[in-house]
Design a protein around this motif. Structure first.
Motif, short mmCIF file in Angstrom:
data_model
loop_
_atom_site.label_atom_id
_atom_site.label_comp_id
_atom_site.label_asym_id
_atom_site.label_seq_id
_atom_site.Cartn_x
_atom_site.Cartn_y
_atom_site.Cartn_z
N THR A 1 -3.71 8.68 -12.48
CA THR A 1 -5.09 9.14 -12.35
C THR A 1 -6.06 7.98 -12.36
N GLU A 2 -5.85 7.03 -13.27
CA GLU A 2 -6.77 5.91 -13.41
C GLU A 2 -6.82 5.03 -12.16
N LEU A 3 -5.71 4.93 -11.43
CA LEU A 3 -5.67 4.12 -10.22
C LEU A 3 -6.76 4.55 -9.24
N ILE B 1 0.84 -1.19 0.00
CA ILE B 1 0.00 0.00 0.00
C ILE B 1 0.86 1.23 0.00
N THR B 2 1.94 1.21 0.80
CA THR B 2 2.83 2.37 0.87
C THR B 2 3.46 2.64 -0.48
N LEU B 3 3.85 1.58 -1.20
CA LEU B 3 4.47 1.76 -2.51
C LEU B 3 3.48 2.39 -3.49
N LEU B 4 2.21 1.93 -3.44
CA LEU B 4 1.20 2.50 -4.33
C LEU B 4 0.92 3.95 -3.97
N ASN B 5 0.90 4.24 -2.67
CA ASN B 5 0.65 5.61 -2.25
C ASN B 5 1.71 6.54 -2.79
N LYS B 6 2.96 6.13 -2.68
CA LYS B 6 4.04 7.06 -2.95
C LYS B 6 4.39 7.18 -4.41
N PRO B 7 4.55 6.03 -5.16
CA PRO B 7 4.84 6.27 -6.56
C PRO B 7 3.65 6.72 -7.33
N PHE B 8 3.22 6.11 -6.64
CA PHE B 8 2.16 6.49 -7.52
C PHE B 8 1.72 7.99 -7.22
N ALA C 1 -16.08 20.17 -3.31
CA ALA C 1 -15.28 18.95 -3.32
C ALA C 1 -15.15 18.51 -4.77
N LEU C 2 -13.94 18.58 -5.32
CA LEU C 2 -13.73 18.37 -6.75
C LEU C 2 -12.70 17.28 -7.00
N ASP C 3 -13.06 16.34 -7.86
CA ASP C 3 -12.14 15.26 -8.21
C ASP C 3 -12.51 14.74 -9.60
N TYR C 4 -11.55 14.07 -10.24
CA TYR C 4 -11.81 13.48 -11.56
C TYR C 4 -12.41 12.08 -11.43
N SER C 5 -12.17 11.43 -10.28
CA SER C 5 -12.62 10.06 -10.07
C SER C 5 -14.09 9.99 -9.69
#
Length: 350
Positions: A139-141, A11-18, A211-215
Motif C-alpha cells: 500500500t505504501e508504495l 518496473i515489471t517486478l514492482l508491478n507484479k509483486p508488489f 474515484a476512491l483510493d487510499y493514496s
C-alpha cells in the motif's frame, strides 16, 4: 526516478509483486440536504439508493392529472467509523465543485469530514493531528509521489507483458458486466490515478462515479488529469475520495457497481476488502475486478514454488482462490476470463 525508468524489468517486478432516525439528522431550518438528482432516463427508480416521491399541486388533485415524479438520491457517503449516512451542508450532487463546497458530519460520532485538500477524506484517520497510520509496503508504495506520477506514464503500460489487454479493452470488458448497473452509483476502488474512473464518468452511463483510493498522491494525480481534460466540467458526476477499501464509507446496500482494476494483489486483506464490497453493494449489484494471477497456466511447474516465494509480499491468488473468496464473502454468479497472468472476474450481490 532513474532507477525505476532505466530498467523495464525493474518496473515489471514492482508491478507484479508488489440509524438513529434519519429525520433527526436535519432540522427544518438547516442548510444540510440530501443529494438530489433530476429525474432522467439514465436514473432508474429500481435502485434502492433512490427514494421516489410523487408531487402534485393541490389544484391538480381533482383534475385526474398524473402527478409529477421526483427522484431524490439519499446521501451516498457514510461515516467510516459507524457507517451512519453523513449529514451534508452545502450544494447537492456528486461532482468535484459541489463536494469541495460541502461539509460532512456524522450525527452519531460527531466527526466531521471535508475536501479541504484535493479530495474528500473519508478515512478513519481523517484530520488526526498526532497519529499517522503506516500500511504494508504493497500500500505504501503507491502513496509515493514518484510512483503516482509514473503510474499512467509508463508503469501501467507494462502490465501488457503479463497478459493485460490494455485499458481500452479492459474498460470495454468491464462495461459488459456493468450493463445492469447503468443509471446507478459506481465506485472505482483502488482507482490509482483515476484511469478507469474517468472512463466510467465520461461514458455518462452512471448517476455518479466515485474515484476512491487510499493514496493521497494518486488522488492528486487523478484530480490533475480531470482538471486538464476539457471533456470534464464542474457538473460531471465524478467525486474523488480517499478511503480504505477495508472500511468503505458507504451505507450497506447503497452502491450499484464496484470496480477494482489491478488492485486485489495490493490489498492487505483481500477477504476483508471483498467482504466490505459485498456489504455496500445493493441486491443485484455487480463487482468487477482485475489482478495478476500468482502464475500463468503456462508457467512451468518446476519454477512455480520459487515464483510464489519471490512474490510473497503481494497477495497474488489463483483462479479458484479468487472464486472461493468471492463466494465466501456472500457474492454469487462468479465468472472470470484469463489471459496469461491476467484475470478479470465478476460476481454479484444476491
Amino acid at each position: 526516478m532513474a532507477a525505476l525508468t532505466s530498467s523495464s524489468s525493474a518496473i515489471t517486478l514492482l508491478n507484479k509483486p508488489f440509524l438513529p432516525n434519519r429525520s433527526s439528522f436535519f432540522s427544518s431550518n438547516s442548510h444540510s440536504t440530501l443529494l438530489r438528482f433530476s429525474a432522467s432516463a439514465s436514473v432508474r427508480p429500481r435502485f434502492p439508493s433512490a427514494a421516489i416521491s410523487t408531487v402534485a399541486p393541490e389544484s391538480d388533485i381533482n383534475k385526474n392529472e398524473t402527478p409529477k415524479i421526483k427522484i431524490e438520491e439519499t446521501q451516498v457517503f457514510a461515516c467510516p467509523v459507524c457507517y451512519e449516512p453523513l449529514m451534508r451542508k452545502g450544494p447537492s450532487g456528486i461532482n468535484l465543485q459541489a463536494i469541495y463546497r460541502s461539509g460532512f458530519k456524522c450525527g452519531q460520532c460527531n466527526k466531521t469530514y471535508s475536501s479541504k485538500d484535493e479530495y474528500l477524506d473519508l478515512t478513519v484517520t481523517a484530520d488526526l493531528d498526532d497519529y499517522n497510520e503506516v500500511k504494508p509496503i504493497t500500500t505504501e508504495l503507491f502513496r509515493s509521489p514518484l510512483v503516482s506520477f509514473l503510474y499512467e506514464r509508463g508503469w501501467r503500460q507494462n502490465f501488457k507483458r503479463s497478459g493485460f489487454p490494455g485499458p481500452d479493452e479492459e474498460f470495454r470488458m468491464a462495461e459488459e458486466y456493468f450493463k445492469e448497473a447503468e443509471g446507478g452509483i459506481l465506485v472505482d476502488v483502488s482507482c490509482g490515478s483515476g484511469l478507469f474512473s474517468r472512463k466510467f464518468a465520461k461514458s455518462g452511463k452512471y448517476s455518479g462515479v466515485i474515484a476512491l483510493d487510499y493514496s493521497e498522491n494518486m488522488l492528486r494525480q487523478c484530480k490533475e488529469f480531470i482538471k486538464n481534460d476539457n471533456t470534464f466540467d464542474n457538473s460531471t458526476n465524478i467525486a474523488v475520495v480517499r478511503a480504505d477499501v477495508s472500511r468503505l464509507p458507504f451505507p450497506s446496500g447503497s452502491v450499484d457497481a464496484v470496480h477494482a482494476g489491478a488492485a486485489l494483489h495490493c490489498w492487505p486483506s483481500p477477504t476483508n476488502a471483498i467482504a466490505e464490497i459485498c456489504r455496500v453493494l445493493r441486491s443485484g449489484g455487480v463487482f468487477v475486478g482485475t489482478t495478476f494471477l500468482r502464475y500463468s497456466p503456462s508457467t512451468p511447474w518446476i519454477i512455480r514454488p520459487f515464483q510464489s516465494r519471490i512474490l510473497q509480499s503481494y497477495n497474488y491468488l489463483m483462479q479458484d482462490e479468487i472464486k472461493d473468496v468471492c463466494t465466501s464473502c456472500g457474492l454469487t454468479d462468479y465468472e472470470d476470463y484469463i489471459q496469461d497472468s491476467f484475470i478479470m472476474f465478476t460476481a454479484r450481490k444476491p
